[in-house]
Design an enzyme around this catalytic site. Structure first.
Site, PDB file in Angstrom:
ATOM      1  N   HIS A   8       0.838  -1.202   0.000  1.00 12.60           N
ATOM      2  CA  HIS A   8       0.000   0.000   0.000  1.00 12.60           C
ATOM      3  C   HIS A   8       0.869   1.247   0.000  1.00 12.60           C
ATOM      4  O   HIS A   8       2.036   1.219   0.401  1.00 12.60           O
ATOM      5  CB  HIS A   8      -0.915   0.030   1.230  1.00 12.60           C
ATOM      6  CG  HIS A   8      -0.162   0.180   2.525  1.00 12.60           C
ATOM      7  ND1 HIS A   8       0.579  -0.840   3.097  1.00 12.60           N
ATOM      8  CD2 HIS A   8      -0.019   1.254   3.363  1.00 12.60           C
ATOM      9  CE1 HIS A   8       1.127  -0.420   4.218  1.00 12.60           C
ATOM     10  NE2 HIS A   8       0.790   0.849   4.404  1.00 12.60           N
ATOM     11  N   ASP A  10       0.408   5.094   1.721  1.00 11.86           N
ATOM     12  CA  ASP A  10      -0.401   5.592   2.832  1.00 11.86           C
ATOM     13  C   ASP A  10      -1.511   6.513   2.349  1.00 11.86           C
ATOM     14  O   ASP A  10      -1.265   7.460   1.583  1.00 11.86           O
ATOM     15  CB  ASP A  10       0.481   6.335   3.839  1.00 11.86           C
ATOM     16  CG  ASP A  10       1.381   5.397   4.625  1.00 11.86           C
ATOM     17  OD1 ASP A  10       1.000   4.228   4.804  1.00 11.86           O
ATOM     18  OD2 ASP A  10       2.462   5.838   5.061  1.00 11.86           O
ATOM     19  N   HIS A  17       4.735   0.183   0.401  1.00 12.16           N
ATOM     20  CA  HIS A  17       5.490  -0.537   1.412  1.00 12.16           C
ATOM     21  C   HIS A  17       4.654  -1.659   2.009  1.00 12.16           C
ATOM     22  O   HIS A  17       3.433  -1.696   1.867  1.00 12.16           O
ATOM     23  CB  HIS A  17       6.023   0.398   2.508  1.00 12.16           C
ATOM     24  CG  HIS A  17       4.989   1.256   3.160  1.00 12.16           C
ATOM     25  ND1 HIS A  17       4.435   2.360   2.538  1.00 12.16           N
ATOM     26  CD2 HIS A  17       4.400   1.187   4.376  1.00 12.16           C
ATOM     27  CE1 HIS A  17       3.558   2.937   3.332  1.00 12.16           C
ATOM     28  NE2 HIS A  17       3.508   2.237   4.457  1.00 12.16           N
ATOM     29  N   ARG A  30       5.922   6.831  14.241  1.00 11.82           N
ATOM     30  CA  ARG A  30       5.830   7.375  12.892  1.00 11.82           C
ATOM     31  C   ARG A  30       5.272   8.789  12.909  1.00 11.82           C
ATOM     32  O   ARG A  30       4.314   9.077  13.635  1.00 11.82           O
ATOM     33  CB  ARG A  30       4.913   6.502  12.021  1.00 11.82           C
ATOM     34  CG  ARG A  30       4.881   6.938  10.559  1.00 11.82           C
ATOM     35  CD  ARG A  30       3.922   6.094   9.752  1.00 11.82           C
ATOM     36  NE  ARG A  30       2.539   6.376  10.089  1.00 11.82           N
ATOM     37  CZ  ARG A  30       1.497   5.704   9.601  1.00 11.82           C
ATOM     38  NH1 ARG A  30       1.700   4.682   8.791  1.00 11.82           N
ATOM     39  NH2 ARG A  30       0.268   6.017   9.936  1.00 11.82           N
TER      40      ARG A  30
END
Length: 275
Positions: free
Chosen positions: A96, A98, A249, A264
């Site tokens: 995917h 983000d 990723h 993150r």
């Protein structure tokens, strides 16, 4: 002195000789240039506190609202805590980019390893430039005329478990969906890339179910080829910075008996780009 060493033919570079907390403006600009060139950067031994992590991210661009599904760190609302306990399956263990189901997907992510399994828990990135470039030219031309829908995918699971169909539909109506050209162009490099993912792309506009599924499955299979990927084995304190616009990723879920904690920060907008 900062050095940038390429780590795979498709994408990825390791950056050494630089502490992000000490980076001056020239170093930040050099990092940005390296990110555009290599798509994902790996920086070992950073060990940023949450406040430092968020402060560096602000130097990369404009931060956005917190993610609808994750908790944040008590020291900074900008730092998402991804804490996977033994027995849990990470929701990022599929290819995917983000938030591609939103009207303005984020520019970049800055991810730091806090606690990692003794083995396993790697992350892979794929260059969607490389996926595009390997396609037959005639097929590429056909794809250039197509657009596809993106939606929240597996983010349905949490609302449904907690509140059934009503909660799931409410999440979907709040978060929404987006339509993107199957062949998109990077706003800085101008390079074409394939903009579909197995996690979030549901339908090619204007096609029937069978034809749409065949084309998407073919593209998803190409993303899965190792030729287009780089793989990172995490160590505590390591940071990965990736350009979300032409990469995907995959967080490998192969540590059922161990805990994995990551921090993150998402950079919503690339302030160095006019787009």
């Amino acid at each position: 002195m900062m050095t940038v060493e390429r780590v795979s033919p498709a994408l990825g570079a390791e950056v050494t000789g630089l502490r992000l907390v000490d980076a001056d403006d020239d170093a930040v600009e050099a990092l940005y240039a390296a990110l555009i060139a290599h798509q994902v950067l790996f920086l070992p031994d950073q060990h940023l506190a949450p406040i430092e992590h968020a402060a560096f991210a602000r130097r990369c661009g404009e931060l956005g609202a917190r993610h609808h599904s994750y908790v944040t760190h008590p020291d900074s609302d900008d730092v998402v805590v991804l804490d996977w306990q033994p027995g849990q399956r990470p929701d990022a263990s599929e290819w995917h980019s983000d938030m591609s189901f939103t009207a303005e997907p984020p520019f970049a992510s800055i991810l730091q390893a806090v606690q990692v399994p003794p083995v396993g828990g790697d992350t892979l990135w794929a260059s969607m430039y490389a996926v595009h470039d390997c396609l037959d030219p005639g097929f590429r031309r056909d794809l250039e005329a197509l657009s596809a829908t993106h939606d929240p995918g597996a983010f349905r699971n949490g609302p449904y478990v907690s509140g059934g169909t009503g909660a799931m539909n409410e999440m979907l109506s709040t978060v929404g969906s987006a339509v993107w050209p199957v062949i998109s162009h990077h706003p800085v490099s101008g390079r074409p890339y394939v903009n579909v993912s197995e996690s979030n792309t549901r339908w090619i506009i204007g096609l029937g179910a069978a034809e749409s599924a065949r084309i998407l499955t073919m593209l998803f299979d190409i993303v899965n080829r190792p030729d287009h990927q780089v793989r990172l084995r995490w160590r505590p304190g390591m940071i990965a910075i990736w350009d979300n616009r032409a990469t995907q990723h995959y967080a490998v879920s192969d540590y059922p008996n161990d805990r994995r904690i990551m921090h993150r920060v998402v950079v919503a907008r690339d302030t160095r780009s006019a787009v």
